[in-house]
Design a protein around this motif. Structure first.
Motif, PDB file in Angstrom:
ATOM      1  N   ASN A 177       0.813  -1.219   0.000  1.00 17.54           N
ATOM      2  CA  ASN A 177       0.000   0.000   0.000  1.00 17.54           C
ATOM      3  C   ASN A 177       0.850   1.273   0.000  1.00 17.54           C
ATOM      4  O   ASN A 177       0.669   2.177   0.824  1.00 17.54           O
ATOM      5  CB  ASN A 177      -0.963   0.003   1.188  1.00 17.54           C
ATOM      6  N   ARG A 178       1.762   1.316  -0.950  1.00 19.06           N
ATOM      7  CA  ARG A 178       2.594   2.506  -1.113  1.00 19.06           C
ATOM      8  C   ARG A 178       2.998   2.641  -2.581  1.00 19.06           C
ATOM      9  O   ARG A 178       2.975   1.671  -3.345  1.00 19.06           O
ATOM     10  CB  ARG A 178       3.843   2.414  -0.242  1.00 19.06           C
ATOM     11  N   PHE A 179       3.355   3.852  -2.954  1.00 21.95           N
ATOM     12  CA  PHE A 179       3.825   4.090  -4.315  1.00 21.95           C
ATOM     13  C   PHE A 179       5.215   3.502  -4.507  1.00 21.95           C
ATOM     14  O   PHE A 179       6.036   3.487  -3.579  1.00 21.95           O
ATOM     15  CB  PHE A 179       3.836   5.589  -4.623  1.00 21.95           C
ATOM     16  N   LYS A 180       5.486   3.043  -5.724  1.00 24.81           N
ATOM     17  CA  LYS A 180       6.755   2.381  -6.021  1.00 24.81           C
ATOM     18  C   LYS A 180       7.787   3.324  -6.622  1.00 24.81           C
ATOM     19  O   LYS A 180       8.901   2.890  -6.923  1.00 24.81           O
ATOM     20  CB  LYS A 180       6.517   1.211  -6.977  1.00 24.81           C
ATOM     21  N   ILE A 181       7.426   4.582  -6.816  1.00 26.35           N
ATOM     22  CA  ILE A 181       8.361   5.536  -7.395  1.00 26.35           C
ATOM     23  C   ILE A 181       8.524   6.735  -6.462  1.00 26.35           C
ATOM     24  O   ILE A 181       7.686   6.974  -5.582  1.00 26.35           O
ATOM     25  CB  ILE A 181       7.886   6.032  -8.789  1.00 26.35           C
ATOM     26  N   ASP A 182       9.603   7.455  -6.654  1.00 22.72           N
ATOM     27  CA  ASP A 182       9.817   8.706  -5.917  1.00 22.72           C
ATOM     28  C   ASP A 182       9.257   9.851  -6.734  1.00 22.72           C
ATOM     29  O   ASP A 182       9.554   9.997  -7.924  1.00 22.72           O
ATOM     30  CB  ASP A 182      11.310   8.927  -5.665  1.00 22.72           C
ATOM     31  N   ASN A 183       8.435  10.649  -6.097  1.00 24.34           N
ATOM     32  CA  ASN A 183       7.826  11.791  -6.764  1.00 24.34           C
ATOM     33  C   ASN A 183       7.434  12.771  -5.662  1.00 24.34           C
ATOM     34  O   ASN A 183       6.650  12.412  -4.770  1.00 24.34           O
ATOM     35  CB  ASN A 183       6.602  11.350  -7.576  1.00 24.34           C
ATOM     36  N   PRO A 184       7.939  13.988  -5.685  1.00 24.70           N
ATOM     37  CA  PRO A 184       7.658  14.930  -4.591  1.00 24.70           C
ATOM     38  C   PRO A 184       6.195  15.350  -4.493  1.00 24.70           C
ATOM     39  O   PRO A 184       5.785  15.950  -3.495  1.00 24.70           O
ATOM     40  CB  PRO A 184       8.551  16.130  -4.927  1.00 24.70           C
ATOM     41  N   ARG A 185       5.405  15.019  -5.511  1.00 24.42           N
ATOM     42  CA  ARG A 185       3.999  15.447  -5.512  1.00 24.42           C
ATOM     43  C   ARG A 185       3.036  14.352  -5.047  1.00 24.42           C
ATOM     44  O   ARG A 185       1.827  14.544  -5.070  1.00 24.42           O
ATOM     45  CB  ARG A 185       3.617  15.912  -6.932  1.00 24.42           C
ATOM     46  N   LEU A 186       3.564  13.212  -4.629  1.00 21.51           N
ATOM     47  CA  LEU A 186       2.702  12.117  -4.207  1.00 21.51           C
ATOM     48  C   LEU A 186       1.965  12.465  -2.912  1.00 21.51           C
ATOM     49  O   LEU A 186       2.545  13.028  -1.983  1.00 21.51           O
ATOM     50  CB  LEU A 186       3.526  10.847  -3.991  1.00 21.51           C
ATOM     51  N   PRO A 187       0.677  12.101  -2.826  1.00 20.99           N
ATOM     52  CA  PRO A 187      -0.095  12.403  -1.610  1.00 20.99           C
ATOM     53  C   PRO A 187       0.117  11.347  -0.526  1.00 20.99           C
ATOM     54  O   PRO A 187       0.631  10.254  -0.785  1.00 20.99           O
ATOM     55  CB  PRO A 187      -1.542  12.351  -2.122  1.00 20.99           C
ATOM     56  N   GLU A 188      -0.310  11.675   0.678  1.00 21.23           N
ATOM     57  CA  GLU A 188      -0.334  10.703   1.768  1.00 21.23           C
ATOM     58  C   GLU A 188      -1.447   9.701   1.503  1.00 21.23           C
ATOM     59  O   GLU A 188      -2.501  10.045   0.950  1.00 21.23           O
ATOM     60  CB  GLU A 188      -0.565  11.414   3.100  1.00 21.23           C
ATOM     61  N   VAL A 189      -1.229   8.442   1.895  1.00 18.65           N
ATOM     62  CA  VAL A 189      -2.158   7.355   1.580  1.00 18.65           C
ATOM     63  C   VAL A 189      -2.659   6.684   2.852  1.00 18.65           C
ATOM     64  O   VAL A 189      -1.924   6.556   3.836  1.00 18.65           O
ATOM     65  CB  VAL A 189      -1.465   6.309   0.672  1.00 18.65           C
ATOM     66  N   THR A 190      -3.920   6.236   2.835  1.00 15.63           N
ATOM     67  CA  THR A 190      -4.484   5.476   3.952  1.00 15.63           C
ATOM     68  C   THR A 190      -5.244   4.268   3.426  1.00 15.63           C
ATOM     69  O   THR A 190      -5.832   4.315   2.338  1.00 15.63           O
ATOM     70  CB  THR A 190      -5.424   6.340   4.811  1.00 15.63           C
ATOM     71  N   ALA A 191      -5.233   3.178   4.196  1.00 16.74           N
ATOM     72  CA  ALA A 191      -6.022   1.995   3.857  1.00 16.74           C
ATOM     73  C   ALA A 191      -7.318   1.953   4.657  1.00 16.74           C
ATOM     74  O   ALA A 191      -8.146   1.061   4.461  1.00 16.74           O
ATOM     75  CB  ALA A 191      -5.207   0.725   4.127  1.00 16.74           C
TER      76      ALA A 191
END
Length: 430
Positions: A177-191
């Motif tokens: 449950n996380r992004f696999k790439i680095d990107n400074p614009r990615l949001p916080e995630v919740t399950a």
């Protein structure tokens, strides 16, 4: 006591107020989503984010959301909006239909392929924008339009994105449950189905992807499978582990279970192609009727079998867009309108059944949603026979907004979990 759910679709925005005790929809409002922005770029499909927000705030007012006990959102997946440090939109909504990432990049690959993603997915769109200097200067985050709407009505500065929406952006690990790439614009995630803030004192839950929201709003028993037939068609069910093979996708659900999904690109479009063919033939005889669906329905009332076969992959598949359908086993006795209509419906059902059986699912019952099957009794009979399952039709057709409302009830503490909340779903003839 009402819970409110709003689904921001591509062509319409639907809101419902649901009685949390009875499960009845006490009010439903649907508005056309007229926010598309004309573009000179053939690949570009964008919508006016603030126009969408005006529709959302109008729905909140009409549904008396400030007196609800919880508010939930769902919406079109994959698309993105850029926001600044204050949580304000800096861009239009780049929708799931936007094809910029399908353009050639380098080394014979498209932008989407270079990222390891699909065109239309938000991070592929973002990659194209980054490579071409199109990201707004003050952008600090990106999110889906449903996340943006939930954030905005709560007065927040950053979105909190549920895994059902996060995965739709691409490059997402559904196991961790996380992004696999680095990107400074990615949001916080919740399950979790959790409240991200409040609207006039009412808890607002993290927005859901419309696929998962529709499942939540349709299926009361987690052992059942869902068939949805619209322009395309889809079969989906809950699984404790990722499912692979047979053209199936595994999508996040609640951090505990996954949603297995088999998608047919043609689906109800196959039946629409058949109706169009019949109208063209009728026009040769001087009959220029607008629709032959009622006549086809009557034709199929007593039809139970055919030796004619139809492969309805007329639009290809997600894994192989070059595959085409066919009509086969034609004889002088079975080339009739009734046989052809029955064969097409049978082919539509078989494509879903093949994906379903490859996943090893044995559902107790089938829940059927979407106008393509709600309004087609013959298709329901064929599906029921092929799958060997009883059919259930949700009483309310607003599945995604209903599911968003149920998720909000969990986030607001009215139910212990989403499975408990789904027990209030009602079906026709119950």
């Amino acid at each position: 006591m009402n819970i409110v759910g709003i689904d921001i679709g591509t062509t319409s925005i639907c809101g419902v107020a649901v009685d949390i005790v009875s499960g009845d929809i006490v009010k439903s409002v649907t508005k056309q989503n007229n926010s598309f922005i004309n573009s000179e770029k053939e690949y570009e499909r964008i919508q006016d984010t603030e126009e969408i927000m005006r529709s959302v705030t109008g729905l909140l007012s009409e549904l008396d959301a400030e007196n609800a006990i919880a508010i939930g959102f769902s919406g079109q997946m994959h698309g993105i909006v850029y926001v600044d440090e204050n949580g304000s939109a800096l861009s239009p909504l780049y929708t799931w239909q936007d094809a910029r990432a399908a353009l050639d990049f380098k080394g014979g690959k498209t932008y989407a392929q270079a990222l390891g993603c699909f065109a239309g997915y938000g991070l592929a769109t973002d990659f194209y924008n980054e490579q071409n200097g199109l990201i707004p200067e003050n952008a600090v985050c990106l999110c889906t339009v449903a996340d943006y709407a939930a954030m905005r009505i709560c007065g927040l500065k950053k979105p909190l994105v549920h895994i059902t929406n996060a995965a739709s952006l691409g490059c997402f690990d559904i196991n961790e449950n996380r992004f696999k790439i680095d990107n400074p614009r990615l949001p916080e995630v919740t399950a979790e189905f959790k409240a991200i803030g409040e609207y006039k004192g009412v808890p607002v839950s993290a927005a859901l992807g419309d696929n998962q929201a529709s499942f939540i709003g349709s299926v009361s028993d987690s052992e059942d499978a869902l068939i949805n037939v619209g322009t395309g068609s889809q079969i989906s069910w809950l699984s404790a582990s990722p499912v692979d093979g047979g053209g199936l996708e595994t999508r996040p659900f609640d951090g505990r279970n996954y949603l297995a999904a088999g998608c047919a690109l043609c689906g109800g479009r196959a039946f629409a192609m058949l109706e169009r063919l019949f109208r063209e033939i009728a026009s040769l005889a001087g009959d220029n009727t607008d629709s032959l669906y009622p006549q086809i329905d009557r034709l199929l009332e007593t039809k139970t079998e055919t030796t004619l076969s139809a492969d309805c992959r007329f639009c290809g598949t997600r894994s192989d867009p070059n595959i085409r359908g066919s009509i086969g086993n034609i004889s002088e006795n079975n080339l009739t309108a009734a046989d052809l209509a029955f064969a097409v419906l049978n082919g539509m059902s078989k494509e879903l059944y093949d994906m379903y059986s490859s996943g090893g699912k044995m559902a107790k019952k089938l829940v059927c949603s979407g106008n393509g099957i709600r309004k087609n009794a013959a298709l329901r009979r064929i599906v029921s026979g092929m799958f060997g399952c009883e059919i259930k039709i949700p009483l309310y057709a607003e599945e995604a907004s209903y599911g968003a409302a149920l998720a909000a009830a969990v986030a607001g503490g009215e139910f212990g979990n989403i499975y408990e909340a789904c027990k209030i779903i009602k079906y026709k003839d119950e």
